[in-house]
Structures are given as structure tokens and as C-alpha cells.
Design an enzyme around this catalytic site. Structure first.
Site, mmCIF file in Angstrom:
data_model
loop_
_atom_site.group_PDB
_atom_site.id
_atom_site.type_symbol
_atom_site.label_atom_id
_atom_site.label_comp_id
_atom_site.label_asym_id
_atom_site.label_seq_id
_atom_site.Cartn_x
_atom_site.Cartn_y
_atom_site.Cartn_z
ATOM 1 N N ASP A 284 0.865 -1.177 0.000
ATOM 2 C CA ASP A 284 0.000 0.000 0.000
ATOM 3 C C ASP A 284 0.907 1.234 0.000
ATOM 4 O O ASP A 284 2.102 1.168 0.296
ATOM 5 C CB ASP A 284 -0.940 -0.014 1.224
ATOM 6 C CG ASP A 284 -2.140 0.901 1.010
ATOM 7 O OD1 ASP A 284 -3.135 0.740 1.725
ATOM 8 O OD2 ASP A 284 -2.093 1.752 0.102
HETATM 9 C C1 GLC Z 1 -4.483 4.221 -0.059
HETATM 10 C C2 GLC Z 1 -5.291 3.049 0.458
HETATM 11 C C3 GLC Z 1 -5.394 1.915 -0.508
HETATM 12 C C4 GLC Z 1 -5.382 2.463 -1.916
HETATM 13 C C5 GLC Z 1 -4.019 3.066 -2.169
HETATM 14 C C6 GLC Z 1 -3.907 3.693 -3.563
HETATM 15 O O1 GLC Z 1 -3.707 4.777 0.959
HETATM 16 O O2 GLC Z 1 -4.954 2.515 1.723
HETATM 17 O O3 GLC Z 1 -6.602 1.203 -0.199
HETATM 18 O O4 GLC Z 1 -5.640 1.417 -2.834
HETATM 19 O O5 GLC Z 1 -3.690 4.037 -1.201
HETATM 20 O O6 GLC Z 1 -4.762 4.788 -3.657
#
Ligand code: GLC
Length: 747
Positions: A284
């Protein structure tokens, strides 16, 4: 795990030894190996790199970014929504990079791309796999037109705490329901074939334990026993692997001291060796780098080493892999084989997607907001909505009634879309007011509050005046979209702002009040429960929320959702969930002590010593699985095919459900089981099946469920999977607190 792991090591070693002498057996692996053999180390490291951009990038693409693609230093992009950028970057990758390896373009397409469906917690309330599949298929068809072939969904974090902002995105508190919906989501996103241009590869997230954040505070620590891990948190992710999800995403949190992006046991031993996952795992946003503040990595290089050794394939936005992989290889802290294996997973998925043959997007953007899409979104909003209260059958309203529409969310196109809707366009949203206008409803609209957190009472008098002129008040309130979702946890989950005060003032007019709640979580309504006659929970209902709400309150359609999470009376009860343990001192009504009934000066140990709160008791406002209909149902004749179950002897459980009301109705008939005594303590109930039925007035249906010994097995804290002989209880009912009980034994 150790035993399993050791066995697997031996097996893996044997296989590798054999493989060394044999070419990979199938065509796909041959292509992967051939490609790998041509790639430089720089290119291999490039594939491990997911570059994030803001979808707000305007003007020309930076030359540096284009050069990085040309050099094969980027494997995928996040948030590139400008189709000219998508086309140009892909052209550079497939025509100018050393081995012409295509890019994948990713986006958070969580509950719709342009046509927005209810938030995932709402769709979980539909208990409907077709709703889940429709939402993800429509999202894939719309998003793929823009070159987005990878979505960061479904989010599969079991959530038991409504303070947590991301409960809005979750499939709720139950592993059986979540696992059932997961299969539908993955199949919807990925379509019939991964190389179909409208297929979007799914990403099961956030692996793992994100929803167990202490205090419901986002990003917080998760402490999960092995039994809970296997019985509660892993099942939806296992379902995602079985459904063929091509990617996973690690979570921000640590679990039991190990941040997810560095957790080898979860990423390699469980996900790959136990579950057989052969796609790739992405971290993430910056979560690799965040192992430094977690106190798990000394620096970025150490973070890269931990993640690569854990089995993380691709790094989102932080640049630990880009900056340190070569050094780590030189120092022997990771091996070339490891890098090859991590890259091979990514190449395998890109080959499965057909990107080498068809790298360019197929523009079908004339399908955006197609009528069929809007109709499915409306159906989803109706099937997701949960009727929580309907005193004196105030709903459905009869046509012609004069309605005072009051509240901050009755006409807010963006707010009703909910969290994660960057691409949903508010101008296509149909609000309740739009729907009332388009259906010639006899209504007068006075907001009373201009947004959900508004504390000003300056417009109360206008709202009250409108209420006095009406037959019924429809108050449409709840939370703005920004009050749930990532980083948006709330300690107090009442209606924000002065909504409660306004409702109490409106109640003084004596007019019946229908409260429609749009929110990303259960909202504690204790303070105004007696002031309203009906409560309809629509979650954030999406693009077609207005027409859905219109049809439901006028009885053209029936809200048929059932709660996918336990609904608390107050936040102080959280975390709160139906599949809890009995404890050694389970509360029973007779022994529950109300705080105000305690005599002054009472002797210390004179109270009922059971597990409850003196001030709020021990029951939720509404239990898991709860929801009313516009009719009523009676359950009878619950019978078992046998009083004993065994390895070769499944049990069928039958029940008769009768529609005892005056109109056709929808019911979600739920099957729960309790394992009364286990080698570890077992929940008081566990959902093991459900059936959605529609029954005409005065008709009845006999439903049959089948239970096998496999359905009763569970993991203990030694990760042993099985079930002991002994007594079981089985309920079939309308929710987790209801149902007829029968018993059987495992002999
Ligand atoms: C965010 C979220 C994740 C998302 C990623 C890309 O912080 O935690 O669920 O897919 O970043 O946007």
C-alpha cells in the site's frame, strides 16, 4: 505453520531440483522464463516499481517520467486518468523500452468508476452476489475504456468497529458473508477472461488485519491470535485466491508486531505456499518506507530487504526497491533468484492480461452512465438499504401525501456517492430531490442545515414551519462522504452537527418523521430513536440513490438489505459483533443491573456479576443480519434430517417461511450454528448459510440448507484445523439474535 512449512520446503526443494533439469512445463511459464532471460537487472527492478501520480497532473508529461518508462524502470502506474497520458506512456513502453514490456494502469475503482454503486458496506447489506458482480463488472467496463486494467479492490478487511472510517469500504463483520461476496467481486472485475480488454485485474486488500485496528483508529495496531486470523480475517482472502484474484495489497498496519509489507509468514508461507496464490503483491502507499516509523526497519535499505525477503513483488510510490535492490544483491542480503521470482509473478499476470498482444485501451466511453448501468446501480441501492424502524407502518407513504423534506443530504450529489469516488461525476447523480421532482411528489424542501456537520440553528424555524404544513416529514441526513473512508475514524458516531437537535425540534410538531440516513457506517441513533417513526439506512447509496429512495419510501420497491455489521447503541460498546464468545459470565436479562437501579451505598459484590455495561446494557441497537420488510414473515417447522452428523453424513435443515403480511416481500433467511464445546472456545453463533427469497402474501416456502462436517471445522491456536465430537445448536432466522433452535451431535 512450522510443520507445514518444513514439509513444503522439502517438496519445493525437490521440485526445484527437478525443474533445474526440465524446462517449465506450460507455455505461460516458458514465456515468462524467456522474457526474464532477456532482461537486465535494471529492467527487472523496474518491474517492481509502481509509480504513483496525482490524477490532477495537468499539462505535458514530464520528460523524466517518459525516459524512465523508455528505460524500462517503471512496471505500472497509479492514478493516470488522462487517456492521452495513458496512450503515450504505453506506446513508449511497448515500442521504445528494451523488451517492450507493457505497463499496467491502476486506480481505486472501489464501488464504480463513473456510475457509482452504494459503498461496499452497503453492498454487503444486500447479501446479494449478483449486486456485487454487477457493480464490479460495470466498473470494469467503464474504467477499462480509460486504460485502467487494475483496480485496488475488493477491500476484504473484516470490520467489527464502526468507529473505523474504512468500515465503509469493508464487507462487514462476518467471514462467511464476506467470502461469498468476494468471489462475485473478483469475477465481476476480472470478467470471463483476463485478456478481455474490459477485464480489470482485482486486488484483494488490505492483507492483513487492517480492520482490527485498536480503537477503530485507522492505521493502528492489530493484535490477532492465530485462531482469529484463520477463522475470521483470512477467509475472504482465501476466497479471493480461489476466485483467481491476480493481485493482493499489503496493509499499513502491523499485525502482532510485524508490519504487513515485511511479513514473510503471511506473504509467502500463507498466501503462496498454503493458499497457492501465483499473482503478485503490491504494497500500500509508502507502506514499505513506513516500516521505519513502525520501528521495524532501520532505514529505507533495510525496509527494502525486509519486504523483498518477505515476498513483496511491487512497491507503491516509495522508492526503496528502486534505490537499494542492487546494493542488497551485491551484499548477498537478497538473491537474484528471489528477484527473478518476484519479477516472474508480475510478468505472468501481464501475459495473462494479454497486454503483450493488446497493450492499448479499447475506448468504449460511450457506455459511461449507460441506462443499464444506472438501472443496476438503482437496484443495488434498493437491495442495500436496510429498514431499521417502521412504527405504525408509517412506510410506505401513500401517494399524494404532503411531504416536508428536511435535512443536509437531501440534495447533495457528491455526498451521496460516498468515499472513494474520485471519478464519479456529481452532475450525473440523481438525488432524492431530483427523484421527487421527476415523480411529481407533493413536497416542500427546506434543508434546515446546509451540511452534515452544520451546527447552526438559524434555519430551524423555516424547517419547522415547513414541517407544520406537511402530513409527514422525511429527514434525509447522516454523514458527508468525507466523514468515513481512509483516515476518517470517529470516536462519537452520532449524527454530526445539529441534526439531532433539529430532529427533536421537528418531533415537537407531532408530525411523523421518516429518517433516511446516508452514511459510511452505522450511526448511533439512541438520542433520537423515540423522536422518529421510521429509519431507513441507505449507506452512501451512489449515483441512483435518489430514485431508489423515492421508490422505497413510496413502496414501489421494498428495501431488502440486512445489516452486515452489528449496529451499536453507543460507540462505547465497540468493538461489537455477533460471533462473540460466551465468556464464563454470560449476561442474562435477569442478572443485568441497570446503573440507575443500584441502591445508594450498595455493597461491593451485591451486583449481578456478568459481562455487560451498567449504563447501556449488553445488547446492540440492531443485531447483525437485521432488517425489516414491508410485510411480515413467520418461521416454522424447523427440522433436521438427522440428529447426528459425521464424515459421510451431512445434515439437511429445513424450515418453512410464510409471508404473513399483505404484500409481496423479500427475506434473507439465515442459518447459524454454535459449536457448544471446542478445544478452544467457540462463538455463540456463526453464519453458515443464507438464502434470499421473495414470497407472495399468505404464501409459504420450505427452504433447505445442508450442513457438512467441513462447515463445522475451525482452526485453533496451533493452526490445527478440525472439529471435535459433541453438541451443536442450529438456528434458522431473520438475524443473529433470532431463529428457531434445534440441536444435533457430531458422533
Ligand atoms: C491508499 C489506500 C489503498 C489504496 C491506495 C492507492 O492509501 O490505503 O486502499 O488502494 O492508497 O490509492
Amino acid at each position: 505453520m512450522k510443520k507445514i512449512y518444513t514439509l513444503i520446503c522439502v517438496l519445493a526443494f525437490t521440485l526445484v531440483a527437478c525443474e533445474k533439469e526440465q524446462k517449465p512445463t506450460n507455455e505461460l511459464e516458458t514465456k515468462v522464463s524467456d522474457l526474464l532471460s532477456k532482461m537486465t537487472l535494471d529492467e527487472k527492478i523496474g518491474q517492481l516499481n509502481l509509480r504513483g501520480t496525482s490524477s490532477r497532473v495537468k499539462g505535458k508529461l514530464p520528460d523524466s517520467l517518459k525516459q524512465a518508462v523508455r528505460d524500462g524502470k517503471i512496471g505500472a502506474f497509479l492514478n493516470v486518468t488522462n487517456t492521452e497520458y495513458v496512450d503515450e506512456l504505453q506506446r513508449i513502453a511497448v515500442e521504445e523500452s528494451p523488451n517492450k514490456i507493457p505497463l499496467i494502469f491502476a486506480r481505486d475503482v472501489i464501488h464504480g468508476y463513473k456510475t457509482i454503486f452504494p459503498i461496499p458496506l452497503g453492498m454487503a447489506a444486500s447479501w446479494d452476489t449478483q449486486v456485487a458482480k454487477n457493480s464490479s463488472r460495470v466498473a470494469a467496463v467503464e474504467a477499462s475504456s480509460f486504460g485502467i486494467r487494475w483496480t485496488f479492490a475488493p477491500m476484504l478487511d473484516i470490520a467489527r468497529d464502526s468507529r473505523w472510517g474504512r468500515i465503509a469500504e469493508s464487507p462487514g463483520e462476518d467471514p462467511f458473508l464476506a467470502s461469498t461476496l468476494t468471489k462475485a467481486y473478483v469475477e465481476g472485475f476480472q470478467g470471463d477472461s483476463l485478456n478481455d480488454p474490459t477485464s480489470m485485474i482485482a486486488c484483494a486488500k488490505h492483507f492483513i488485519g487492517y480492520g482490527a485496528a485498536i480503537g477503530g483508529r485507522d492505521y493502528n495496531t492489530a493484535i490477532i491470535s492465530d485462531a482469529q486470523l484463520h477463522n475470521i480475517y483470512l477467509p475472504p482472502f482465501k476466497s479471493a485466491v480461489q476466485a483467481g484474484s491476480q493481485t493482493f495489497m499489503t496493509s499499513f498496519n502491523e499485525m502482532n508486531g510485524i508490519p504487513a509489507s515485511g511479513d514473510r509468514r503471511m506473504l509467502t508461507e500463507v498466501l503462496r505456499e498454503d493458499f497457492g496464490f501465483d499473482g503478485f503483491v503490491v504494497s500500500d502507499w509508502d507502506s514499505v518506507k513506513e516500516m521505519i516509523p513502525h520501528g521495524y526497519a532501520e532505514d529505507l535499505k533495510h525496509a527494502a530487504e525486509l519486504s523483498l525477503n518477505a515476498g513483496l513483488n511491487m512497491e507503491m510510490t516509495s522508492k526503496a526497491f528502486e534505490k537499494h535492490t542492487k546494493e542488497l544483491l551485491k551484499e548477498g542480503r537478497i538473491t537474484e533468484d528471489q528477484i527473478n521470482s518476484l519479477v516472474a509473478d508480475i510478468l505472468r499476470v501481464k501475459l495473462r492480461m494479454g497486454l503483450f498482444e493488446k497493450p492499448y485501451r479499447v475506448d468504449k466511453s460511450d457506455n459511461l452512465y449507460a441506462d443499464a448501468h444506472l438501472q443496476m446501480a438503482k437496484e443495488a441501492a434498493i437491495k442495500s438499504s436496510v429498514l431499521l424502524k417502521n412504527d405504525n407502518n408509517v412506510l410506505p407513504l401513500t401517494a399524494g401525501k404532503k411531504i416536508a423534506v428536511i435535512g443536509p443530504l437531501a440534495d447533495k450529489p457528491r455526498e451521496q456517492l460516498g468515499t472513494w469516488t474520485f471519478d464519479g461525476d456529481g452532475k450525473y447523480t440523481k438525488t432524492p430531490i431530483n427523484a421527487f421532482q421527476n415523480n411529481n411528489v407533493n413536497y416542500n424542501f427546506v434543508e434546515g442545515l446546509s451540511y452534515s456537520r452544520d451546527k447552526s440553528t438559524k434555519d430551524f424555524s423555516k424547517a419547522i414551519a415547513a414541517a407544520k404544513q406537511s402530513d409527514v416529514i422525511v429527514f434525509i441526513g447522516g454523514e458527508e462522504a468525507i466523514l468515513s473512508g481512509e483516515a476518517h475514524s470517529r470516536a462519537n458516531i452520532n449524527l454530526p452537527g445539529a441534526q439531532e437537535e433539529l430532529i427533536k425540534e421537528l418531533a415537537k410538531t407531532g408530525k411523523p418523521i421518516v429518517l433516511v440516513i446516508m452514511a459510511g457506517r452505522p450511526i448511533t441513533v439512541t438520542n433520537i430513536l423515540d423522536d422518529v417513526d421510521a429509519i431507513l439506512m441507505t449507506w452512501h447509496p451512489g449515483t441512483m440513490g435518489g430514485p431508489a429512495i423515492h421508490d422505497m419510501i413510496f413502496g414501489i420497491a421494498e428495501p431488502s438489505g440486512r445489516l452486515p455489521v452489528t449496529w451499536p447503541k453507543v460507540a462505547g460498546q465497540l468493538p461489537l459483533f455477533y460471533n462473540h464468545k460466551n465468556t464464563g459470565r454470560p449476561v442474562i436479562p435477569e442478572e443485568f443491573v441497570q446503573m440507575d437501579s443500584i441502591p445508594i451505598g450498595a455493597w461491593q459484590s451485591s451486583l449481578g456479576n456478568t459481562s455487560h455495561y451498567l449504563d447501556i446494557g449488553y445488547l446492540p441497537q440492531y443485531p447483525f443480519g437485521y432488517g425489516l420488510s414491508y410485510t411480515t414473515f413467520a418461521y416454522s417447522n424447523q427440522t433436521l434430517s438427522s440428529n447426528t452428523i459425521s464424515e459421510n453424513n451431512d445434515i439437511t435443515v429445513k424450515v418453512t417461511v410464510k409471508n404473513t403480511g399483505a404484500r409481496e416481500g423479500n427475506e434473507i433467511v439465515q442459518l447459524y450454528v454454535q459449536d457448544v464445546v471446542g478445544r478452544i472456545t467457540r462463538p455463540v453463533r456463526e453464519l453458515k448459510g443464507y438464502q434470499k427469497v421473495t414470497i407472495k402474501p399468505n404464501e409459504e416456502k420450505e427452504l433447505t440448507f445442508t450442513l457438512s462436517l467441513e462447515d463445522l471445522k475451525y482452526y485453533d491456536n496451533n493452526e490445527e484445523y478440525g472439529v471435535e465430537k459433541g453438541d451443536f445448536k442450529v438456528w434458522i432466522g431473520q438475524n443473529a439474535a433470532a431463529g428457531l433452535t434445534t440441536k444435533f451431535r457430531y458422533e
